[in-house]
Design an enzyme around this catalytic site. Structure first.
Site, PDB file in Angstrom:
ATOM      1  N   GLY A  38      -4.825  17.915  79.953  1.00 20.34           N
ATOM      2  CA  GLY A  38      -3.230  17.210  80.616  1.00 20.34           C
ATOM      3  C   GLY A  38      -2.443  18.059  82.117  1.00 20.34           C
ATOM      4  O   GLY A  38      -3.533  19.082  82.584  1.00 20.34           O
ATOM      5  N   ILE A  91      -3.730  22.390  85.670  1.00 21.68           N
ATOM      6  CA  ILE A  91      -4.506  21.541  85.753  1.00 21.68           C
ATOM      7  C   ILE A  91      -5.487  21.687  84.694  1.00 21.68           C
ATOM      8  O   ILE A  91      -6.340  22.153  84.692  1.00 21.68           O
ATOM      9  CB  ILE A  91      -5.154  21.468  87.250  1.00 21.68           C
ATOM     10  N   ASN A 103       0.011  27.937  67.234  1.00 17.44           N
ATOM     11  CA  ASN A 103       0.228  26.596  67.745  1.00 17.44           C
ATOM     12  C   ASN A 103      -0.102  25.108  66.954  1.00 17.44           C
ATOM     13  O   ASN A 103      -1.741  25.415  66.047  1.00 17.44           O
ATOM     14  CB  ASN A 103      -0.577  26.053  69.273  1.00 17.44           C
ATOM     15  N   MET A 163     -13.588  17.505  84.115  1.00 13.95           N
ATOM     16  CA  MET A 163     -13.721  18.175  85.157  1.00 13.95           C
ATOM     17  C   MET A 163     -14.899  18.191  85.614  1.00 13.95           C
ATOM     18  O   MET A 163     -15.334  18.180  87.106  1.00 13.95           O
ATOM     19  CB  MET A 163     -12.452  18.841  85.710  1.00 13.95           C
ATOM     20  N   GLU A 211      -0.278  30.819  77.810  1.00 12.45           N
ATOM     21  CA  GLU A 211       1.072  30.426  76.939  1.00 12.45           C
ATOM     22  C   GLU A 211       1.068  31.454  75.464  1.00 12.45           C
ATOM     23  O   GLU A 211       2.474  30.941  75.138  1.00 12.45           O
ATOM     24  CB  GLU A 211       1.376  28.578  76.401  1.00 12.45           C
ATOM     25  N   HIS A 255       4.801  21.412  79.321  1.00  8.85           N
ATOM     26  CA  HIS A 255       3.842  22.447  80.321  1.00  8.85           C
ATOM     27  C   HIS A 255       4.369  23.604  80.911  1.00  8.85           C
ATOM     28  O   HIS A 255       4.666  24.037  81.533  1.00  8.85           O
ATOM     29  CB  HIS A 255       2.601  22.413  81.494  1.00  8.85           C
ATOM     30  N   ARG A 270      -5.215  10.426  80.285  1.00 11.74           N
ATOM     31  CA  ARG A 270      -4.262   9.859  80.629  1.00 11.74           C
ATOM     32  C   ARG A 270      -4.083   9.048  82.611  1.00 11.74           C
ATOM     33  O   ARG A 270      -4.601   9.489  82.634  1.00 11.74           O
ATOM     34  CB  ARG A 270      -2.772  10.479  80.397  1.00 11.74           C
ATOM     35  N   GLU A 279      -8.164  26.918  87.508  1.00 15.36           N
ATOM     36  CA  GLU A 279      -8.096  28.222  87.180  1.00 15.36           C
ATOM     37  C   GLU A 279      -9.783  28.454  88.009  1.00 15.36           C
ATOM     38  O   GLU A 279     -10.222  29.905  88.513  1.00 15.36           O
ATOM     39  CB  GLU A 279      -8.869  28.815  85.827  1.00 15.36           C
ATOM     40  N   ASN A 280     -10.791  26.871  87.459  1.00 20.31           N
ATOM     41  CA  ASN A 280     -11.898  27.654  87.333  1.00 20.31           C
ATOM     42  C   ASN A 280     -12.806  26.200  88.605  1.00 20.31           C
ATOM     43  O   ASN A 280     -13.752  25.973  89.304  1.00 20.31           O
ATOM     44  CB  ASN A 280     -12.969  26.816  85.932  1.00 20.31           C
ATOM     45  N   ARG A 321       4.377  27.399  68.902  1.00 16.82           N
ATOM     46  CA  ARG A 321       5.000  26.163  69.759  1.00 16.82           C
ATOM     47  C   ARG A 321       4.991  25.559  69.465  1.00 16.82           C
ATOM     48  O   ARG A 321       4.781  24.601  68.145  1.00 16.82           O
ATOM     49  CB  ARG A 321       3.495  26.248  70.559  1.00 16.82           C
TER      50      ARG A 321
HETATM   51  P1  ADP Z   1      -5.474  21.810  77.874  1.00 14.35           P
HETATM   52  O1  ADP Z   1      -5.518  20.563  78.574  1.00 14.35           O
HETATM   53  O2  ADP Z   1      -6.895  21.130  76.768  1.00 14.35           O
HETATM   54  O3  ADP Z   1      -5.466  23.016  77.157  1.00 14.35           O
HETATM   55  P2  ADP Z   1      -7.472  22.985  79.628  1.00 14.35           P
HETATM   56  O4  ADP Z   1      -6.875  24.364  80.138  1.00 14.35           O
HETATM   57  O5  ADP Z   1      -8.345  24.779  78.803  1.00 14.35           O
HETATM   58  O6  ADP Z   1      -7.458  22.263  79.013  1.00 14.35           O
HETATM   59  O7  ADP Z   1      -8.806  22.290  80.467  1.00 14.35           O
HETATM   60  C1  ADP Z   1      -9.531  21.761  80.098  1.00 14.35           C
HETATM   61  C2  ADP Z   1      -9.747  21.216  81.571  1.00 14.35           C
HETATM   62  O8  ADP Z   1     -10.500  22.476  82.144  1.00 14.35           O
HETATM   63  C3  ADP Z   1     -12.037  20.498  80.747  1.00 14.35           C
HETATM   64  O9  ADP Z   1     -11.542  19.307  80.795  1.00 14.35           O
HETATM   65  C4  ADP Z   1     -12.313  20.211  82.222  1.00 14.35           C
HETATM   66  O10 ADP Z   1     -11.830  19.546  82.716  1.00 14.35           O
HETATM   67  C5  ADP Z   1     -11.407  21.529  82.875  1.00 14.35           C
HETATM   68  N1  ADP Z   1     -12.693  23.043  83.083  1.00 14.35           N
HETATM   69  C6  ADP Z   1     -12.907  24.165  82.677  1.00 14.35           C
HETATM   70  N2  ADP Z   1     -13.796  24.696  83.116  1.00 14.35           N
HETATM   71  C7  ADP Z   1     -13.825  24.548  83.673  1.00 14.35           C
HETATM   72  C8  ADP Z   1     -14.607  24.830  85.346  1.00 14.35           C
HETATM   73  N3  ADP Z   1     -15.255  25.682  85.563  1.00 14.35           N
HETATM   74  N4  ADP Z   1     -14.840  23.866  86.582  1.00 14.35           N
HETATM   75  C9  ADP Z   1     -13.976  22.327  86.650  1.00 14.35           C
HETATM   76  N5  ADP Z   1     -13.274  22.055  85.823  1.00 14.35           N
HETATM   77  C10 ADP Z   1     -13.095  23.158  85.082  1.00 14.35           C
END
Ligand code: ADP
Length: 402
Positions: free
Chosen positions: A212, A209, A7, A284, A385, A180, A241, A334-335, A91
């Protein structure tokens, strides 16, 4: 078969080496700050400790050479020779209308990717640098390109056209492409698999989420609408954004603030979203921490963010004439327990009922977070991905051999 997934960004290369026998990752890593004064290479062989090196890497061909050196290194390596790598998967962000699926890299594919530079000026040139660098280092190894937009090529005309003069579509290909796609494709298939139901029977709303963010309506396994548009700026509010806004704001603000095209682009892509509203962060985690501490701006940012997500879910339930499954994926999807809770709170009209205990469980596995009574299955599906890229590359290269 061992497959290297690449990537490439303008100053970075992320990589993962897969053994397709069991789809295991042998090693992964990242080369950052390519072309800057001190490049950083982080290499992680699976099950062993991570190595970080700082060195001068001036361009992508040298970056891939470095990666191949680490993969075959006597101490940190995972393969004996680069000849073990039988294919490379790349990618690529934009496949335009040329690519509705992944493709083998040949002269024609490269010409088309180049023709799309205008539509993805930051991303496609970087992908091309990655392709050229891999070809230079592994000239006899087949290369495959996997596009972020390809999954959304099934969107019908009424979903992908903008209500502007059609000449702009014919002359300049101004339309919605989405992004995505590899993630939405992977997650919707994984959801059907998790539920043990044919994907053809499911109406799925897939929420990706991360920094991006995008949301996709999936019917019969196909994307019928998605929130990102001609570029990833459209749709949901994101980390930095703006997402959807009245297009008349652009000339108005340019005029009032005396901004150039580049400045307004930068404002909407890099200085808006969660960052602009919270005044604290685009992350987040920091926003939800702010909410917990009663910070008013973080609370407003979180309200706006989740409100827009719920509005999109509602509009896609309308587009699909109902919804069977809602999936959450990527960093925040996910988190973030509180994000999912807040989004699902106002979806009771759809029959969504979250199980708060299940929502709080953390695991890297696909899981259900809706209650037994919920009319809609709500799932958390970790996205992957890179695995989609490895699988597509494997399938296409195997096709060459047969
Ligand atoms: P990208 O779009 O850069 O691939 P990711 O899918 O890795 O991003 O997501 C990154 C975002 O996920 C971080 O900026 C954060 O806002 C959010 N994130 C990661 N872990 C957590 C968590 N434990 N709780 C809330 N938000 C999280």
């Amino acid at each position: 078969m061992k497959i290297l997934v690449i990537n490439a960004g303008s100053s970075s290369v992320k990589y993962q080496l897969y053994n397709m026998k069991d789809e295991s990752v042998l090693a992964k890593g990242l080369v950052e700050r390519i072309g800057m004064d001190s490049s950083i290479v982080t290499h992680k062989p699976t099950g062993r400790s991570e190595v970080t090196e700082v060195s001068e890497i001036l361009e992508h061909t040298a970056a891939i050479r470095k990666v191949l050196g680490l993969l075959t290194d006597s101490e940190h390596g995972v393969i004996g020779s680069i000849d073990e790598i039988e294919a490379v998967g790349h990618r690529v962000v934009h496949g335009g209308e040329f690519f509705s699926e992944s493709a083998l890299v040949d002269g024609d594919a490269k010409t088309k990717i180049r023709q799309l530079f205008d539509l993805a000026p930051l991303h496609n040139p970087a992908s091309m640098m990655g392709i050229k660098a891999a070809e230079a280092n592994m000239p006899n190894v087949p290369q495959v390109v996997v596009f972020d937009t390809a999954f959304h090529q099934t969107m019908p005309e009424h979903a992908y056209l903008y209500a502007i003069p059609r000449v702009l579509y014919h002359k300049h290909k101004v339309r919605r492409y989405g992004a995505h796609g590899t993630s939405h494709d992977f997650v919707s298939k994984a959801a059907a698999e998790f539920l043990n139901r044919p994907i053809e029977d499911l109406k799925i709303i897939s929420c990706h989420i991360g920094n991006g963010a995008s949301i996709t309506a999936v019917k019969d396994g196909h994307s019928i609408d998605t929130s990102m548009g001609m570029t990833p700026l459209e749709g949901l509010m994101m980390g930095t954004r703006s997402g959807d806004l009245d297009p008349a704001i652009v000339p108005y603000v340019m005029n009032k603030e005396d901004l150039t095209v580049n400045e307004v682009n930068s404002m909407l892509n890099k200085h808006s979203g969660l960052l602009a509203i919270s005044g604290i962060s685009s992350d987040m985690r920091e926003i939800t921490d702010g909410v917990a501490q009663g910070d008013a701006n973080s609370t407003l940012a979180f309200e706006m963010y989740t409100y827009r997500l719920r509005k999109y879910i509602g509009s896609y339930a309308a587009a699909l004439n109902g919804v069977d499954v809602i999936t959450f994926t990527a960093g925040a999807g996910e988190n973030s327990v509180v994000l999912r809770k807040k989004v699902c709170e106002n979806l009771t009209y759809l029959g969504v009922e979250l199980d708060e205990k299940l929502n709080e469980i953390r695991s890297g596995e696909p899981r259900r977070i809706s209650s037994a009574n919920s009319k809609v299955e709500v799932l958390v599906i970790p996205t992957n991905e890179e695995l989609v890229i490895a699988r597509d590359t494997f399938r296409i290269v195997q096709g060459l051999e047969s």
